[in-house]
Design a protein around this motif. Sequence first.
Motif: not given
Length: 481
Positions: A255-257, A261-263, A309-319
């Motif tokens: 969903l973030a992708a 949504l990054w934050e 909350p709606i999680l942003g992509l930064k919540e996960w490591a890039p991998s």
Amino acid sequence: MALESLDTVVLSRWQFALTAIFHMLWPVLTTGMSIYLVVIEGLWLKTKNLTYYHHARFWSKLYILNFGIGVASGLPMAFQFGLNWAPFSESVGDFFGTLLGFEATMAFMLEASFLGIMIFGWQRVPPVMHWISTICVAFGANLSTFWILSANSWLQTPTGGVFVEGKFRVQDYFQAIANPFMVKSFAHMFFATLETSLFVIGGISAWYLLQNRLPNFFTKSLKVVLVMALVIAPLQVFVGHLSAEQVYHYQPAKLAAMEALWETVPAGTPADWSVIALPNEAAETNTFEVKIPALLSYLLALRPKLDTPILGLKEWAPSDRPHLVGLIYYSFRLMVAIGLYLAALAIVTIFVWWRTGLEGDRLRNYQWLWWGWIFAGPLGYLAVEAGWIVRCVGRQPWIVYGQLRTAEAASDLPPQVVLFSLSGLVALYTIFFFAALFFGSRIIQKGPNVALPIPGQANAEELEIRIKLAQHQPDRRPLDI
């Protein structure tokens, strides 16, 4: 580029993407058009209107063409599971392979078995039996969609068992088949195939109307399409909304992708919806963005603020999060835009039909409308392909979500080998594509054969001739009739 620098996993993913994207073009039309053929043939049996019979004969030609190419283009997909994705097959094959086996033995065999009667049985079986055969073909085609969507949905939300030492052990087949994604995903794809087929048929009908060629004949097909599309197109928009909701609950990284949504948006805070953006993955931000305040909250929960909350992509490591964010983001918006356009086109055309009747010379006054339908013809395909890009690319880096990574599921093959097979498939599918365009255009250019005799008529005429011959040969043995 040197062959040594090529990545086997990337090449295997490209190859599977090629086969999936190309193969999907053909079953999309056959599964949806089969339902249209059931409707149009049923109308012929009910009304005895010969035009409906000629419609069934004409559109079934396009069905057969798509069926043949769909079978040929789908074979490489099955082989890839054992060749390019052997670790994946070893890990989950006990369940995933079973579902694909169900698709082949239950669905495809049912469709293929009755297809012969549907093609060659017009003068050989009673009309009702032929209609039943068409129903079986349609049921088999859509049962195939069910099993494939159930298998793919399990990859999105794996349930019904546990992974033991990297291998999936089934504990409850029914729970695994009816995984959380299955129902809404199947409904979304079912309506997508039907909607695409309706607008292809409508687009071809509009092409004939624009040329003023057989206007009465193709006005009838357009009206049948309109009645069906007025229900299917808005319903597909609603089911698509439900599918997005389940992504929010089960795949927050996807969903973030989809929203670039990054934050993270905290609970109790309005979530804005991005209309257009330029995602920058390296900087983990959007270079440019236009938003509508609080609209994402309304789309997900029909209220201005969410409880979670709606999680942003930064919540996960890039991998651990999807890449190609721009592709996912715009594929999702393309799919939504096409869905809204098709629904609006159906509503506008129904309004024109109600105001004018869509009869006779009045049809010439609406060339803009027929161009709208011709333009809509290929859009359903684009929406389906875009939806699958969101579904599969957005699942990365997992091939089985949260359990098995794509990089771990690929076979350890020399990149030169995969590049060779990929190049061969590109050449083969190019031939298939242009062959489909050639034969499909010939069918459309030639048009329907409105002189075809109705089932049973040719046999009756032949019987009458043979009786007359027998009556004029009294000195000979009567013909066996």
